[in-house]
Design a protein around this motif. Structure first.
Motif, PDB file in Angstrom:
ATOM      1  N   ARG A  53       0.862  -1.174   0.000  1.00  0.00           N
ATOM      2  CA  ARG A  53       0.000   0.000   0.000  1.00  0.00           C
ATOM      3  C   ARG A  53       0.901   1.227   0.000  1.00  0.00           C
ATOM      4  NH1 ARG A  53       2.404   1.508   3.693  1.00  0.00           N
ATOM      5  NH2 ARG A  53       0.941   3.196   3.879  1.00  0.00           N
ATOM      6  N   ASN A 165       1.248   6.159   6.990  1.00  0.00           N
ATOM      7  CA  ASN A 165       2.624   5.744   6.717  1.00  0.00           C
ATOM      8  C   ASN A 165       3.026   6.264   5.356  1.00  0.00           C
ATOM      9  OD1 ASN A 165       4.379   3.489   5.075  1.00  0.00           O
ATOM     10  ND2 ASN A 165       5.164   3.898   7.114  1.00  0.00           N
ATOM     11  N   ASP A 244      -1.843  10.816  -1.482  1.00  0.00           N
ATOM     12  CA  ASP A 244      -2.171   9.781  -2.464  1.00  0.00           C
ATOM     13  C   ASP A 244      -2.542  10.374  -3.807  1.00  0.00           C
ATOM     14  OD1 ASP A 244      -2.967   8.841   0.411  1.00  0.00           O
ATOM     15  OD2 ASP A 244      -2.370   7.088  -0.752  1.00  0.00           O
ATOM     16  N   LYS A 255      -4.579  10.119   3.652  1.00  0.00           N
ATOM     17  CA  LYS A 255      -5.293   9.227   4.574  1.00  0.00           C
ATOM     18  C   LYS A 255      -6.260  10.001   5.468  1.00  0.00           C
ATOM     19  CE  LYS A 255      -5.006   5.609   4.626  1.00  0.00           C
ATOM     20  NZ  LYS A 255      -5.932   4.772   3.835  1.00  0.00           N
TER      21      LYS A 255
HETATM   22  O1  MRU Z   1      -4.417   3.219   2.359  1.00  0.00           O
HETATM   23  P1  MRU Z   1      -2.926   3.305   2.205  1.00  0.00           P
HETATM   24  O2  MRU Z   1      -2.157   2.715   3.334  1.00  0.00           O
HETATM   25  O3  MRU Z   1      -2.464   2.834   0.850  1.00  0.00           O
HETATM   26  O4  MRU Z   1      -2.702   4.867   2.254  1.00  0.00           O
HETATM   27  C1  MRU Z   1      -1.651   5.464   1.673  1.00  0.00           C
HETATM   28  C2  MRU Z   1      -0.815   6.080   2.657  1.00  0.00           C
HETATM   29  O5  MRU Z   1       0.047   5.411   3.194  1.00  0.00           O
HETATM   30  C3  MRU Z   1      -0.964   7.461   3.014  1.00  0.00           C
HETATM   31  O6  MRU Z   1      -2.132   8.087   2.727  1.00  0.00           O
HETATM   32  C4  MRU Z   1       0.278   8.219   2.670  1.00  0.00           C
HETATM   33  O7  MRU Z   1       0.354   9.309   3.470  1.00  0.00           O
HETATM   34  C5  MRU Z   1       0.424   8.575   1.219  1.00  0.00           C
HETATM   35  S1  MRU Z   1       1.323   7.401   0.297  1.00  0.00           S
HETATM   36  C6  MRU Z   1       2.995   7.939   0.427  1.00  0.00           C
END
Ligand code: MRU
Length: 364
Positions: A53, A165, A244, A255
């Motif tokens: 992810r 993350n 994202d 997120k």
């Molecule tokens: O749902 P996920 O774990 O794929 O979400 C993505 C992320 O880890 C975060 O939104 C992040 O801050 C952006 S991706 C570097």
């Protein structure tokens, strides 16, 4: 980054030279396990089930998913099917569509017999480019952290709050939001990271904390609602998150919960930075409200997985039977709440003008 002293990337080819090895992030931090992807379906499952992810890593995995599909069937129909199936895995991270477009462009006009090799070459380049981009983001963000450290002098470490993350696990290596933090730490600048646990999947508590611990960066996990309080008490010097998808006008989708941190930062005069690679910019969009927001299984809200005293990992229910739960994966932080964007090309205002100053080829 280092795992038990060994330099690892989050994705790469296996010893056989064609299967794809990933870290199963659903097992962290309780177990470190790698998984082999051998088919398109394996890649689709890895993205949909969040074994991988994070926007950049989703893009790289999709790229290798196309390779696996073409290895089995290099026809144009197979290519289209692979891109459609991978595209349907997760709707929000724009790197997914970007990587699939790159892969299709790299192979579509080639004879069938040459497509698989060309696909592997382009996927490897996408992964290498991501590493270089994240390293550059780290260098550009480092200057911001260094400036705060110089201003603070001997008044303790630079306290940085992050959400979700956006470390090396979310990319191929280094990370986006965490890259400047790793570089600051490595440069001897004292840093301390407030890690939002990031319900419901707890990417902060499970992944960011694991990464930071592995690299020896001082950090403290907090509940998602603690950030505002810490900012009021002067315990946060700056925030850095990932994203994202960022519109061409600088609205940031990240997120769920990121927006609330940006509001609290604005109210308390705390700088709020977003770190992003160029492929995370959606130049087709200017209004964050148009970004599709993933809605995930409510079971991620109504229950939680963790390690029991006997060492076993189990899911427990948190809610009364019959109560409804809703699970929105992302939210939009408007550009006006963002102090600046940290990209591989430099730091800019969160606006069309700011982004175009760094990516002039996108003008018009
Ligand atoms: O749902 P996920 O774990 O794929 O979400 C993505 C992320 O880890 C975060 O939104 C992040 O801050 C952006 S991706 C570097």
């Amino acid at each position: 980054m280092l795992v038990a002293g060994k330099h690892l990337r989050t994705i790469g080819l296996g010893d056989d030279g064609w299967s794809v090895e990933i870290i199963d992030q659903t097992k962290l931090p309780f177990a470190f396990e790698t998984v082999r992807l051998r088919t398109l379906e394996d890649a689709v499952r890895a993205i949909a089930a969040m074994q991988v992810r994070g926007a950049p890593l989703i893009g790289a995995t999709a790229a290798y998913g196309v390779c696996l599909a073409l290895r089995a069937d290099a026809s144009g129909d197979a290519l289209d099917r692979a891109c459609e199936t991978l595209m349907a895995t997760r709707p929000t991270a724009v790197n997914l569509g970007w990587a699939l477009d790159e892969m299709a462009a790299a192979v579509r006009n080639l004879p069938q017999g040459a497509r698989a090799d060309a696909a592997y070459a382009r996927a490897a380049a996408i992964a290498d480019e991501d590493v270089a981009i994240c390293r550059a983001i780290g260098g550009n963000g480092l200057s911001l952290i260094r400036a705060v450290a110089e201003e603070k002098g001997d008044n303790g470490p630079v306290n940085i709050l992050t959400h979700c993350n956006a470390g090396w696990l979310a990319t191929v290596d280094y990370g986006t939001a965490l890259a400047p933090i790793y570089m600051a730490h490595d440069a001897g600048i004292p840093v301390h990271v407030w890690v939002d646990e990031t319900r419901p999947r707890n990417q902060g508590a499970r992944l960011t904390a694991w990464e930071l611990a592995g690299h020896g960066v001082p950090h403290t996990v907090i509940v998602d609602s603690a950030g505002g309080h810490l900012m009021q008490r002067g315990k946060v010097d700056l925030c850095i998150t990932g994203t994202d998808r960022t519109t061409g006008a600088g609205d940031v989708c990240n997120k769920i919960g990121t927006y609330l941190k940006a509001l609290a930062a604005k109210d308390n005069g705390v700088p709020f930075y977003v770190a992003l690679p160029g492929p995370t910019i959606d130049w087709t969009m200017s209004d964050g409200a148009d970004i599709p927001i993933e809605e995930r299984d409510p079971a991620e809200v109504s229950g939680i997985a963790g390690r029991a005293e006997d060492g076993s990992v189990a899911r427990v229910d948190l809610m009364p039977d019959g109560s409804a739960a809703a699970n929105y994966g992302f939210d939009i932080t408007p550009a006006r709440l963002i102090t600046a964007l940290i990209t591989e090309r430099g730091v800019c205002e969160a606006s069309a003008v700011g982004l175009l100053s760094l990516y002039p080829e996108r003008r018009g």
